[in-house]
Design an enzyme around this catalytic site. Structure first.
Site, PDB file in Angstrom:
ATOM      1  N   GLU A 269       0.885  -1.162   0.000  1.00 50.83           N
ATOM      2  CA  GLU A 269       0.000   0.000   0.000  1.00 50.83           C
ATOM      3  C   GLU A 269       0.920   1.208   0.000  1.00 50.83           C
ATOM      4  O   GLU A 269       1.412   1.628   1.050  1.00 50.83           O
ATOM      5  CB  GLU A 269      -0.903  -0.080   1.236  1.00 50.83           C
ATOM      6  CG  GLU A 269      -2.174   0.713   1.091  1.00 50.83           C
ATOM      7  CD  GLU A 269      -2.083   2.016   1.811  1.00 50.83           C
ATOM      8  OE1 GLU A 269      -1.833   3.026   1.123  1.00 50.83           O
ATOM      9  OE2 GLU A 269      -2.252   2.036   3.029  1.00 50.83           O
ATOM     10  N   CYS A 303      -1.976   8.879   2.630  1.00 49.00           N
ATOM     11  CA  CYS A 303      -1.700   8.386   1.278  1.00 49.00           C
ATOM     12  C   CYS A 303      -2.884   8.703   0.377  1.00 49.00           C
ATOM     13  O   CYS A 303      -2.749   8.719  -0.843  1.00 49.00           O
ATOM     14  CB  CYS A 303      -1.368   6.908   1.285  1.00 49.00           C
ATOM     15  SG  CYS A 303      -2.592   5.962   2.122  1.00 49.00           S
TER      16      CYS A 303
HETATM   17  C1  UN1 Z   1      -3.040   5.970   4.800  1.00 48.17           C
HETATM   18  O1  UN1 Z   1      -2.880   7.174   4.644  1.00 48.17           O
HETATM   19  O2  UN1 Z   1      -2.063   5.174   4.754  1.00 48.17           O
HETATM   20  O3  UN1 Z   1      -8.794   6.629   3.640  1.00 48.17           O
HETATM   21  C2  UN1 Z   1      -4.330   5.353   5.150  1.00 48.17           C
HETATM   22  C3  UN1 Z   1      -8.187   7.258   4.506  1.00 48.17           C
HETATM   23  C4  UN1 Z   1      -7.891   6.558   5.800  1.00 48.17           C
HETATM   24  C5  UN1 Z   1      -6.690   5.696   5.699  1.00 48.17           C
HETATM   25  C6  UN1 Z   1      -5.486   6.298   5.089  1.00 48.17           C
HETATM   26  N1  UN1 Z   1      -9.024   5.741   6.152  1.00 48.17           N
HETATM   27  O4  UN1 Z   1      -7.850   8.414   4.371  1.00 48.17           O
END
Ligand code: UN1
Length: 517
Positions: A269, A303
């Site tokens: 990821e 992310c």
């Molecule tokens: C991340 O930034 O690694 O969808 C995860 C989202 C959160 C998770 C982000 N539920 O922004």
């Protein structure tokens, strides 16, 4: 004037969570050990040292893998719903400790308190999800081509799962992995980011309670600490069949190659370069809320953060003005103060990356709609507080093509049909999250069609961040292709076996082959 940990309420949170000034960084559940060098956890909020954690040595690591491999033999025997019961208890404990853990997440990582609590809520939610899942680890049955034969598939536990997590979601992403892996019958070894080791120590303490209360063996939940070298021991280790890694594309490529070299499985990821398309039919009020939260939430360090806004020329000025007005309302400061929307970046390196992005935009002659800069003065002593910025840019610029983990939003203009916007949206290496703001059904459906967004997540009238745990989370292209959390993401934590049973008195061969003796 510096505020003490006690003033912040952090000391109390640390005490409640069993986190000390100096912590052993290696744990097999009940046992804690570690003689390695000390990692310092310094808060980006105010540069205070929160605590230290002993790094895991190679010797410690060997001990952990041995214990984990042994405990797997016990854990996998336990019926899945009973494993679910353990995860349920963990979720209950998280409910009890939501406040101190959320606070520590906020202080160690720098995200707003609301988001710190939100992160613990994600952990609770995935535990609930996993409890239900523990009764549904189902395979399919198929009709055999041979008479008196039955064919079906079943899923078995995989073994030791290695989890490498990033600083930005220091605890939730670990839970997405562990909660599922545990009900699937796997045991886990977690290497958290060396920037947020204390929240990890806190989580492990909570799990230790559950393991002790249930008289379970060591090794079901293990913690190791350190930098990429510690991670490498796991990625190269054939005793760890699955590596789940969250972080940069650069890191992901190294992990993927190391794991592939030994034909292990990886779940990646990695970075995103997420965009929201704003069409002439967009609801501008909704667009602004979605875009601002997406771009500045977690100080642009998700992310899923919104990096690009692809706006139709007809509404471009309107959106641009509405956004600059909204940015004026943002309060930046101590994330523990609930009045603040935006906290600090994680560290000085992140600040430099942010400044470099803005410098590159300016080099291209890009217009700063909302200028950036590092904040100084009272409350900003850590040097990690920056102003969220908006720049008019072009998609092909190198800096726009990259993921800068900071609150810099690029405004890109499109003309003509929504297909043009989709081409811009897809015109990057990453493929995590995407969104379209439109009240036009045709545009929305085009965006969701086979010729639409190429991302793992595609939303309509929602921003790019803040995904729910019930869906599979992850992305395509250089985002790595992995899927975590909801839907059938659990399958990656198990090995699939096809079983064919002959209950007849003959042994017919498949494909009609005759082999008479
Ligand atoms: C991340 O930034 O690694 O969808 C995860 C989202 C959160 C998770 C982000 N539920 O922004």
């Amino acid at each position: 004037m510096s505020i003490t940990l006690a003033d912040h309420g952090i000391q109390q949170a640390l005490d409640q969570l069993g986190v000390k000034e100096i912590n052993l960084g290696t744990s097999t559940g009940k046992q804690w050990f570690g003689t390695g060098a000390l990692i310092e956890s310094v808060s980006p909020v105010d540069n205070q040292l929160i605590g230290k954690v002993h790094e895991t040595t190679k010797e410690d690591y060997e001990k952990v893998v041995k214990v984990a491999s042994e405990s797997f033999k016990v854990w996998r025997k336990m019926p899945a719903p009973q494993r679910g019961e353990i995860v349920r208890q963990y979720g209950e404990l998280l409910r009890q400790y939501k406040e101190p853990l959320g606070k520590l997440v906020s202080y160690e990582m720098g995200k707003s308190l609301q988001e710190g609590y939100g992160e613990v809520q994600e952990m609770i939610d995935i535990c609930d999800f996993a409890v239900g899942l523990s009764r549904q680890l189902h395979g399919l049955t198929m009709h055999s081509e041979r008479p008196n034969h039955r064919m079906y598939e079943q899923y078995h536990p995989l073994g030791v799962v290695g989890i490498i997590s990033a600083f930005n979601f220091p605890v939730a992403v670990w839970s997405w992995n562990t909660a599922l892996a545990w009900v699937c019958g796997d045991v886990c070894i977690w290497k958290p980011s060396e920037k947020t080791p204390l929240t990890a120590v806190a989580c492990q303490h909570l799990m230790t309670k559950v393991l002790e209360q249930n008289d379970l063996p060591e090794g079901i939940s293990c913690l190791i600490n350190g930098d990429y070298r510690v991670g490498e021991w796991m990625t190269n280790d054939t005793r760890v069949p699955l590596i789940s890694a969250t972080g940069s594309i650069r890191m992901g490529k190294i992990v993927a190659q190391a794991v592939a070299k030994r034909l292990g499985k990886s779940l990646l990821e990695l970075g995103g370069n997420n965009a929201i398309i704003v069409t002439p039919d967009a609801d501008i009020k909704m667009t602004v809320i979605g875009a601002v939260f997406g771009a500045v939430g977690t100080c642009g360090q998700r992310c899923t953060s919104t990096r690009r806004l692809i706006v139709h020329e007809e509404v471009y000025d309107k959106v641009k003005n509405a956004l600059s007005e909204a940015y004026k309302q943002l309060s930046i400061g101590n994330p523990l103060d609930e009045r603040n929307h935006v906290g600090p970046l994680i560290d000085k390196d992140a600040v430099n990356n942010y400044l470099n992005a803005i410098a590159q935009v300016k080099e291209h002659g890009g217009n700063m709609v909302v200028d950036g800069g590092v904040l100084e003065g009272e409350g900003y002593d850590s040097g990690c507080y920056v102003k969220p910025a908006i720049a008019e840019a072009e998609n092909h610029w190198e800096i726009v093509q990259e993921e800068t983990f900071a609150p810099v939003l690029y405004l890109l203009k499109y003309t003509g049909d929504v297909e043009n916007a989709i081409a811009i949206q897809n015109g990057v290496k990453q493929g995590l999250s995407s969104a379209i703001m439109t009240t036009n059904l045709r545009e929305a459906e085009k965006f969701l069609s086979h010729a639409g967004s190429d991302c793992g997540i595609a939303n309509v009238n929602i921003g790019t961040s803040g995904a729910e745990i019930g869906g599979a989370f992850g992305g395509e292209k250089e985002t790595g292709g992995g899927r975590e959390s909801g839907s059938d993401a659990w399958k990656v934590y198990m090995r699939r076996q096809t079983n064919t049973i002959n209950y007849g008195a003959d042994l017919p061969l498949a494909q009609g082959i005759k082999f008479d003796l």
